[in-house]
Design a protein around this motif. Structure first.
Motif, PDB file in Angstrom:
ATOM      1  N   GLY A  61       5.736  -6.302  12.198  1.00  0.00           N
ATOM      2  CA  GLY A  61       6.822  -5.796  11.854  1.00  0.00           C
ATOM      3  C   GLY A  61       6.902  -4.282  11.589  1.00  0.00           C
ATOM      4  N   ASP A  62       7.729  -3.583  11.993  1.00  0.00           N
ATOM      5  CA  ASP A  62       7.888  -2.085  11.424  1.00  0.00           C
ATOM      6  C   ASP A  62       9.161  -1.841  10.571  1.00  0.00           C
ATOM      7  OD1 ASP A  62       7.817   0.657  11.152  1.00  0.00           O
ATOM      8  OD2 ASP A  62       7.767   1.175  13.055  1.00  0.00           O
ATOM      9  N   LEU A  63       8.857  -1.600   9.184  1.00  0.00           N
ATOM     10  CA  LEU A  63      10.065  -1.455   8.414  1.00  0.00           C
ATOM     11  C   LEU A  63      10.544  -0.322   8.375  1.00  0.00           C
ATOM     12  CD1 LEU A  63       8.279  -3.199   5.197  1.00  0.00           C
ATOM     13  CD2 LEU A  63       9.562  -4.282   6.925  1.00  0.00           C
ATOM     14  N   LYS A  64      10.067   0.889   9.328  1.00  0.00           N
ATOM     15  CA  LYS A  64      11.069   1.773   9.581  1.00  0.00           C
ATOM     16  C   LYS A  64      11.939   1.490  10.628  1.00  0.00           C
ATOM     17  CE  LYS A  64       7.369   5.372   8.596  1.00  0.00           C
ATOM     18  NZ  LYS A  64       6.014   6.042   9.247  1.00  0.00           N
ATOM     19  N   GLU A  65      11.791   0.330  11.217  1.00  0.00           N
ATOM     20  CA  GLU A  65      12.896  -0.015  12.354  1.00  0.00           C
ATOM     21  C   GLU A  65      13.516  -1.451  11.898  1.00  0.00           C
ATOM     22  OE1 GLU A  65      12.981   1.918  14.877  1.00  0.00           O
ATOM     23  OE2 GLU A  65      11.205   3.187  14.334  1.00  0.00           O
ATOM     24  N   GLN A  66      13.039  -2.129  11.154  1.00  0.00           N
ATOM     25  CA  GLN A  66      13.761  -3.398  11.000  1.00  0.00           C
ATOM     26  C   GLN A  66      13.701  -3.670   9.302  1.00  0.00           C
ATOM     27  OE1 GLN A  66      10.194  -5.160  13.275  1.00  0.00           O
ATOM     28  NE2 GLN A  66      11.639  -6.931  13.409  1.00  0.00           N
ATOM     29  N   SER A  67      14.520  -4.408   9.131  1.00  0.00           N
ATOM     30  CA  SER A  67      14.783  -4.685   7.620  1.00  0.00           C
ATOM     31  C   SER A  67      13.789  -5.655   7.146  1.00  0.00           C
ATOM     32  CB  SER A  67      16.073  -5.419   7.036  1.00  0.00           C
ATOM     33  OG  SER A  67      15.960  -6.779   7.805  1.00  0.00           O
ATOM     34  N   GLY A 125      -4.372 -21.919  -0.405  1.00  0.00           N
ATOM     35  CA  GLY A 125      -5.307 -21.123   0.077  1.00  0.00           C
ATOM     36  C   GLY A 125      -4.630 -19.985   0.636  1.00  0.00           C
ATOM     37  N   CYS A 126      -4.963 -19.591   1.974  1.00  0.00           N
ATOM     38  CA  CYS A 126      -4.204 -18.339   2.486  1.00  0.00           C
ATOM     39  C   CYS A 126      -2.561 -18.435   2.513  1.00  0.00           C
ATOM     40  CB  CYS A 126      -4.609 -18.135   3.814  1.00  0.00           C
ATOM     41  SG  CYS A 126      -4.056 -16.633   4.359  1.00  0.00           S
ATOM     42  N   LEU A 127      -1.967 -17.416   1.727  1.00  0.00           N
ATOM     43  CA  LEU A 127      -0.609 -17.427   1.617  1.00  0.00           C
ATOM     44  C   LEU A 127       0.175 -16.467   2.695  1.00  0.00           C
ATOM     45  CD1 LEU A 127      -0.119 -17.266  -1.935  1.00  0.00           C
ATOM     46  CD2 LEU A 127       0.684 -19.533  -0.788  1.00  0.00           C
ATOM     47  N   GLY A 128      -0.930 -15.874   3.629  1.00  0.00           N
ATOM     48  CA  GLY A 128      -0.219 -14.868   4.465  1.00  0.00           C
ATOM     49  C   GLY A 128       0.799 -15.440   5.349  1.00  0.00           C
ATOM     50  N   GLY A 129       1.874 -14.855   5.364  1.00  0.00           N
ATOM     51  CA  GLY A 129       3.242 -14.896   6.083  1.00  0.00           C
ATOM     52  C   GLY A 129       3.790 -16.434   5.402  1.00  0.00           C
ATOM     53  N   GLN A 130       3.463 -17.019   4.501  1.00  0.00           N
ATOM     54  CA  GLN A 130       3.898 -18.201   3.849  1.00  0.00           C
ATOM     55  C   GLN A 130       4.004 -18.107   2.515  1.00  0.00           C
ATOM     56  OE1 GLN A 130       1.119 -21.598   4.912  1.00  0.00           O
ATOM     57  NE2 GLN A 130      -0.038 -20.032   5.984  1.00  0.00           N
ATOM     58  N   GLY A 131       4.351 -17.059   2.102  1.00  0.00           N
ATOM     59  CA  GLY A 131       4.546 -16.552   0.599  1.00  0.00           C
ATOM     60  C   GLY A 131       4.129 -15.333   0.291  1.00  0.00           C
ATOM     61  N   PHE A 132       3.329 -14.815   1.029  1.00  0.00           N
ATOM     62  CA  PHE A 132       2.661 -13.428   0.953  1.00  0.00           C
ATOM     63  C   PHE A 132       3.106 -12.513   2.067  1.00  0.00           C
ATOM     64  CE2 PHE A 132      -1.076 -10.484   1.594  1.00  0.00           C
ATOM     65  CZ  PHE A 132      -1.035  -9.798   0.145  1.00  0.00           C
ATOM     66  N   CYS A 133       3.200 -11.362   1.920  1.00  0.00           N
ATOM     67  CA  CYS A 133       3.428 -10.313   2.823  1.00  0.00           C
ATOM     68  C   CYS A 133       2.567  -8.952   2.277  1.00  0.00           C
ATOM     69  CB  CYS A 133       4.642  -9.918   3.000  1.00  0.00           C
ATOM     70  SG  CYS A 133       5.010  -8.624   4.397  1.00  0.00           S
ATOM     71  N   ARG A 175       2.131   2.841   6.097  1.00  0.00           N
ATOM     72  CA  ARG A 175       3.269   3.436   7.099  1.00  0.00           C
ATOM     73  C   ARG A 175       4.488   2.665   7.254  1.00  0.00           C
ATOM     74  NH1 ARG A 175       0.059   5.839  12.128  1.00  0.00           N
ATOM     75  NH2 ARG A 175      -1.707   6.750  11.030  1.00  0.00           N
ATOM     76  N   GLY A 176       4.370   1.533   6.567  1.00  0.00           N
ATOM     77  CA  GLY A 176       5.631   0.634   6.497  1.00  0.00           C
ATOM     78  C   GLY A 176       5.404  -0.509   7.428  1.00  0.00           C
ATOM     79  N   GLU A 177       4.155  -0.790   7.939  1.00  0.00           N
ATOM     80  CA  GLU A 177       3.958  -2.232   8.879  1.00  0.00           C
ATOM     81  C   GLU A 177       3.870  -3.359   7.905  1.00  0.00           C
ATOM     82  OE1 GLU A 177       1.357  -0.730  12.743  1.00  0.00           O
ATOM     83  OE2 GLU A 177       0.185  -0.951  10.811  1.00  0.00           O
ATOM     84  N   GLU A 214       0.811  -1.097  -0.047  1.00  0.00           N
ATOM     85  CA  GLU A 214      -0.030  -0.114   0.097  1.00  0.00           C
ATOM     86  C   GLU A 214       0.975   1.267  -0.156  1.00  0.00           C
ATOM     87  OE1 GLU A 214      -3.941   0.937   2.881  1.00  0.00           O
ATOM     88  OE2 GLU A 214      -1.972   0.891   3.980  1.00  0.00           O
ATOM     89  N   VAL A 215       1.274   1.680  -1.121  1.00  0.00           N
ATOM     90  CA  VAL A 215       2.183   2.873  -1.224  1.00  0.00           C
ATOM     91  C   VAL A 215       1.713   4.096  -0.773  1.00  0.00           C
ATOM     92  CG1 VAL A 215       3.918   1.866  -2.935  1.00  0.00           C
ATOM     93  CG2 VAL A 215       1.977   2.826  -3.423  1.00  0.00           C
ATOM     94  N   THR A 216       0.225   4.072  -0.865  1.00  0.00           N
ATOM     95  CA  THR A 216      -0.510   5.299  -0.100  1.00  0.00           C
ATOM     96  C   THR A 216      -1.844   4.959   0.002  1.00  0.00           C
ATOM     97  OG1 THR A 216      -1.141   7.729  -0.597  1.00  0.00           O
ATOM     98  CG2 THR A 216      -1.180   6.265  -2.634  1.00  0.00           C
ATOM     99  N   ARG A 217      -2.475   5.650   1.094  1.00  0.00           N
ATOM    100  CA  ARG A 217      -3.779   5.324   1.360  1.00  0.00           C
ATOM    101  C   ARG A 217      -4.817   6.360   0.798  1.00  0.00           C
ATOM    102  NH1 ARG A 217      -5.811   2.730   6.923  1.00  0.00           N
ATOM    103  NH2 ARG A 217      -4.747   1.030   6.141  1.00  0.00           N
TER     104      ARG A 217
END
Length: 366
Positions: free
Chosen positions: A297-303, A270-278, A283-285, A27-30
């Motif tokens: 995780g917060d991508l402003k703080e973590q890679s 089915g659901c790939l959340g956390g298993q192939g999809f992110c 805001r970088g969450e 989501e590059v912008t809301r």
């Protein structure tokens, strides 16, 4: 609301290795020109403070490319409301990532489509939620939205960008599904993806329009019946139980299940959340998906790579046997997994059993 972060490590279970990263929705912008009834982000024109800077966006692309070679879907809001979207897309393309986009269509004209193509965007998805201008515009709450989408499709075709049609399915438009499918074929779409409503954000207002579990089952069986007759890829999304039905129906007919695990038209599980999809928020969450508002995780703080490999929530998603209720012992759990976002919305527990599934597992409860 319960939050089970850390559950996987508390059980002493050995954390699963991070699976290959296949898909990132970002989501590059809301910001958005529309205010659609079902919007997960409850997006409007904004402004939205906290949006990632261009510099940070480019760094996140570097980190994604170091983690894997996924398809990156630039989404929103309307990603075309972000002025430097072409620079972000081009940078990802130069890093070797397949960059695609999910615009609203209202800003897509010949000039913008040409710029997208030059930035390496080879496919876009556009949402059509009614087979006619009247029903689509009502769903989108904007007069003229259907005609704008048609103009956007024409611009994409002219620029040589392939497009898919997405439809959010509710009781309001389920009767139009065959008509929208035919429209997608007539327009020359490469794919049609019906999304089964996850009532979060503004979509909560539509909760009473969500299909019943029996209607889900009927709709997904209809999809199965169409799948081999069509000149385009047809795949339900946010409907993990389709992958159970796929196996049940194929098995009953004595057919082999064929799955395609990579690329834009993958039909794998089915659901790939956390298993192939992110999912990455504006805001970088990092999250399991855009419909499940639990930060991983917060991508402003973590890679990005650190979050993908080590987030406690992502690790839980990979430990299918520890899901609660039927989903933890169903014989189809490796193919389906249930919708974690619907489970969270209904129960406050994202590991709970999928509340919109009618199937009773053959296995006994552990």
């Amino acid at each position: 609301m319960h939050n089970h972060a850390g559950h996987a490590s508390q059980t002493g279970a050995k954390p699963a290795e991070a699976p290959p990263l296949r898909l990132v929705a970002w989501e590059v912008t809301r910001r958005c020109n529309l205010s659609c009834r079902h919007c997960r982000a409850a997006a409007n024109k904004g402004p939205y403070p906290g949006e990632l800077s261009t510099e940070k966006c480019l760094r996140v692309i570097d980190e994604i490319a170091e983690t894997g070679s996924p398809i990156v879907i630039l989404t929103g809001g309307d990603p075309m409301m972000r002025e430097n979207i072409y620079d972000i897309a081009r940078y990802g393309t130069e890093k070797g990532l397949k960059m695609v986009m999910s615009p609203c269509g209202t800003l897509l004209d010949d000039e913008n489509a040409r710029r997208l193509k030059e930035a390496g965007i080879d496919r876009i998805s556009l949402s059509i939620d009614g087979a006619t201008a009247g029903t689509h515009d009502d769903f989108r709450r904007v007069d003229g939205a259907f005609d704008e989408a048609m103009k956007g499709i024409a611009a994409a075709k002219k620029a040589g960008i392939e497009f898919q049609i997405n439809t959010t399915v509710t009781k309001l438009n389920i009767a139009e599904l065959p008509g929208i499918l035919q429209l997608a074929i007539d327009l020359g779409a490469v794919a049609f993806h019906p999304f089964l409503l996850v009532p979060t954000g503004r979509g909560k207002e539509l909760a009473d329009q969500e299909l019943s579990p029996a209607q889900y089952e009927e709709t997904l069986n209809w999809v199965y019946d169409q799948r081999s007759k069509l000149p385009l890829n047809f795949k339900p999304t946010c409907a993990p139980h389709y992958y159970r039905i796929l196996r049940q129906r194929a098995h009953a007919a004595g057919e082999r299940v064929t799955v395609k695990s990579h690329g834009m038209d993958a039909v794998s599980k089915g659901c790939l959340g956390g298993q192939g999809f992110c999912f990455i928020s504006y805001r970088g969450e990092a999250r399991i998906c855009g419909f499940l508002d639990v930060s991983c995780g917060d991508l402003k703080e973590q890679s990005f790579g650190d979050v993908w490999r080590n987030s406690p929530v992502f690790r839980q998603m990979r430990d299918l046997d520890s899901y609660h209720g039927r989903c933890g012992y169903c014989e189809y759990r490796r193919f389906c997994g249930g919708c974690r976002a619907r489970a969270y919305e209904v129960t406050g527990d994202y590991l709970a059993e999928e509340p919109f599934c009618v199937y009773q597992p053959k296995a006994k409860k552990k």
